[in-house]
Scaffold this active site. Sequence first.
Site, mmCIF file in Angstrom:
data_model
loop_
_atom_site.group_PDB
_atom_site.id
_atom_site.type_symbol
_atom_site.label_atom_id
_atom_site.label_comp_id
_atom_site.label_asym_id
_atom_site.label_seq_id
_atom_site.Cartn_x
_atom_site.Cartn_y
_atom_site.Cartn_z
ATOM 1 N N ALA A 134 66.974 80.719 6.447
ATOM 2 C CA ALA A 134 67.789 80.909 7.651
ATOM 3 C C ALA A 134 69.107 81.576 7.265
ATOM 4 O O ALA A 134 69.560 81.458 6.127
ATOM 5 C CB ALA A 134 68.061 79.549 8.291
ATOM 6 N N GLY A 186 63.790 78.420 5.242
ATOM 7 C CA GLY A 186 63.018 79.080 6.293
ATOM 8 C C GLY A 186 62.110 80.171 5.740
ATOM 9 O O GLY A 186 61.057 80.465 6.317
ATOM 10 N N GLU A 209 67.140 72.982 1.753
ATOM 11 C CA GLU A 209 67.977 72.600 2.894
ATOM 12 C C GLU A 209 68.813 71.366 2.619
ATOM 13 O O GLU A 209 69.940 71.246 3.107
ATOM 14 C CB GLU A 209 67.104 72.359 4.132
ATOM 15 C CG GLU A 209 66.561 73.613 4.780
ATOM 16 C CD GLU A 209 65.263 74.094 4.163
ATOM 17 O OE1 GLU A 209 64.897 73.625 3.055
ATOM 18 O OE2 GLU A 209 64.595 74.931 4.790
ATOM 19 N N GLU A 257 59.111 78.482 4.770
ATOM 20 C CA GLU A 257 58.430 78.006 5.985
ATOM 21 C C GLU A 257 57.648 79.137 6.647
ATOM 22 O O GLU A 257 56.551 78.927 7.160
ATOM 23 C CB GLU A 257 59.447 77.392 6.946
ATOM 24 C CG GLU A 257 59.997 76.071 6.399
ATOM 25 C CD GLU A 257 61.047 75.462 7.309
ATOM 26 O OE1 GLU A 257 62.082 76.128 7.515
ATOM 27 O OE2 GLU A 257 60.834 74.356 7.808
#
Length: 706
Positions: free
Chosen positions: A68, A107, A130, A110
């Site tokens: 992210a 992310g 994270e 992910e």
Amino acid sequence: MSRDTAQPSVASALHGNILVLTLDNPPVNALGVEVRRGLLAAMDSAADDPTVAAILLVGAGRHFCGGADIREFGQTPQAPALPAVVKRIEDSAKPVVAAIQGVALGGGLEVALAAHYRLALGSARLGLPEVLLGLLPGAGGTQRLPRLIGARAALELMLSGRHLNAREALDLGVVDRLAEGEDALAAGLAYARELVDSHAGVRRTRDARALGDQHLQREQINAAREQLTHKAKGLLSPQNIIRAVEAALDRPFDQGLEEERRLFQECLDSPQRAGLVHAFFAEREVLKAPETRIAQPRPIEQVAVVGGGTMGAGIAVSALDAGLQVTMIERDQQALDRGRGNVEKVYDGLIEKGRLDAAGKAATLARFRASLDYQDLARADLVIEAVFEDMAAKQAVFKELDRVCKPGAVLASNTSYLDLNAIADSVSRPADVIGLHFFSPANIMKLLEIVVPAKVAPDVVATAFELAKKLRKVPVRAGVCDGFIGNRILAVYRQAADYMMEDGASPYQIDQALRDFGFPMGPFQVADLAGGDIGWATRKRKAATRNPDARYVQIADRLCERGWFGHKTGRGYYLYAQGPRNATQDPEVLAIIDAERARAGITPRPFGNPEILRRYMAAMINEGANVVHEGIALRPLDVDITFIHGYGFPRYRGGPLKYADQYGLPQVLADIREFAEQDPLFWKASLLLEQLVERGENFDSLNHSH
Ligand code: CAA
Ligand code: NAI
């Protein structure tokens, strides 16, 4: 969409019947809003395009995807959210392949987990870091990874935030295969074609079965929770990670995702997340000193230390560990032998723990030389002086360095307090003189204060930053003053702690209150660790210049007069009858404190832990503000990083000045004014603090000014 726009984007290009989607958002292809939009749109058009048989995801440049866009946290969210993008990828009716080179983090991983097949190149590093930002994987990672590799392995990755290399990722089953070479596009295309040719079809991670044995998985989750109570006390995100994995076990996939979202949001809204994200960016900002922008570092291969005591030996080890050649100079043979012994002891410790073998030690020490002859420094690129904290001793060493060192050699001092301008002015080449303030143990502690005297050349400062990088230290640029950034602020909040002790709080209560706040140790534990004799010597030296009107607490002197210096003498504020790891409270110390209170005419009063914290932090923040105001620290974030990496300030609180912003500067100022009613000499509000409050601004508003 095209690859050569400056805008972050997702480029799509058809290679036969494989659609290649390239994440392109330098430097790490973070999943900012443009990239999310691009991915969603590209997945939609791929679904509609009959010529596309499979989709390949790759990253432009060195990395697949760094996750992210951390800069978006705390801002108003913009659609599409990452979970929607990830769902779109997994839902695809056409096979999706991720070819990973460089990092696939957060992310980024992910996204790869949502793909149906994963290929890793040799450079790949995969992880869900994270937790290091106070978050949890919020785009299905907590639900997909346990289904793919089981609860234990998934929890280990998510709770540590560590990176897997390609081989580990394959062994764990995070990726399906490894590829030779470093061409993600070519390797990915070959894999995708093979899958299409063999009609492999889609394979969704949400349907993976590694959580099959419910009983075993629950045991593993419980074990992780048990460990957490020891290791990550007070941290929200590790707890929420465990709860999310529990949901993966207990609930259908879609409900698990909802629970993950809720837990993610809770983390996102927490001050811990704000503190940790601040620390992440601050660690990168401190590298950007004005001199590093305008000057190139001088080359450094041969390093020397003068002095082989606690610091000299630690610095030597740090430089050896970075692969440098190191020469140590001492004043006589006995001290030299001791200095060499201090270095060897570190490597012997590693051998004992099984982390090094004798051959490894020998190979490292082959780059180490100990000598009594300054002439052996003639070829050194950088010399770090670490002799006794005494101006005459240091100037004598610098005189020798001036005589023997080659032109252009950087001459550094590890002094804790002394005036570096006076050291620089004692040699014929003040432009080459700089402060390199390491912290003890120097081979372990991450902080390096780079102290910049008036006449130093910019390329010497740049060299110091380069050295920090080589040594894997966190550098902070500091101006010259008594104690620079860290020790100067320390002196003030230590005083606040001493006042509280004399006024009625016990040292044990103060230490406990600060441990509860998140420090690994309280100030009196630290004093015992560092050795009371050092502070005592400084107090005696400064006695003549002390303001006679200022309050002076004599408790530490009473302990030192008894020879109670802390760990090294078996007692200090605490008793260490069973060794330094087993501190117990000492009734005799409490009696001494009582006697001192009586002598000073003080009637002790009770302190609650919140008041202890308020006073301690107000002193720290106020002096931090002074340090910024005087330009000793470039920005508030430099103070924050100094305290996180040199003084055990809890990282999740972001450092003292970030904490002050969260606590509220008007409240800090009000606290100081309240405390000043009793002791106006000590509690003088910093002008900068007053100005910020007046303008309605915070410390962070000053973080972007350099
Ligand atoms: N978002 C925004 N900026 C990022 C970023 C990210 N995820 N990762 C790195 N950057 C920026 C850095 O701030 C730095 O910027 P400046 O040059 O302006 O200082 C630049 O990219 C280069 O970064 P580094 O100096 O750290 O470069 P490196 O090569 O040493 O390391 C890296 C690269 C390993 C990717 C490292 O930057 C890193 O660990 N980044 C963080 C990765 C991470 O934590 N990702 C998870 C994000 S959270 C998430 O994804 C949540 C979710 O599930 C929704
Ligand atoms: P130390 O007493 O352990 O070591 C000093 C060493 O210098 C001794 O081995 C001594 O023999 C040697 N020495 C003295 N004069 C010398 C000379 N003329 N030539 C060569 N060697 C000489 O002291 P320590 O703790 O290592 O401190 C050294 C410096 O580092 C001081 O300036 C101190 O303020 C600073 N410092 C200390 C920290 C600590 O926690 N101990 C932390 C950061 C800085």
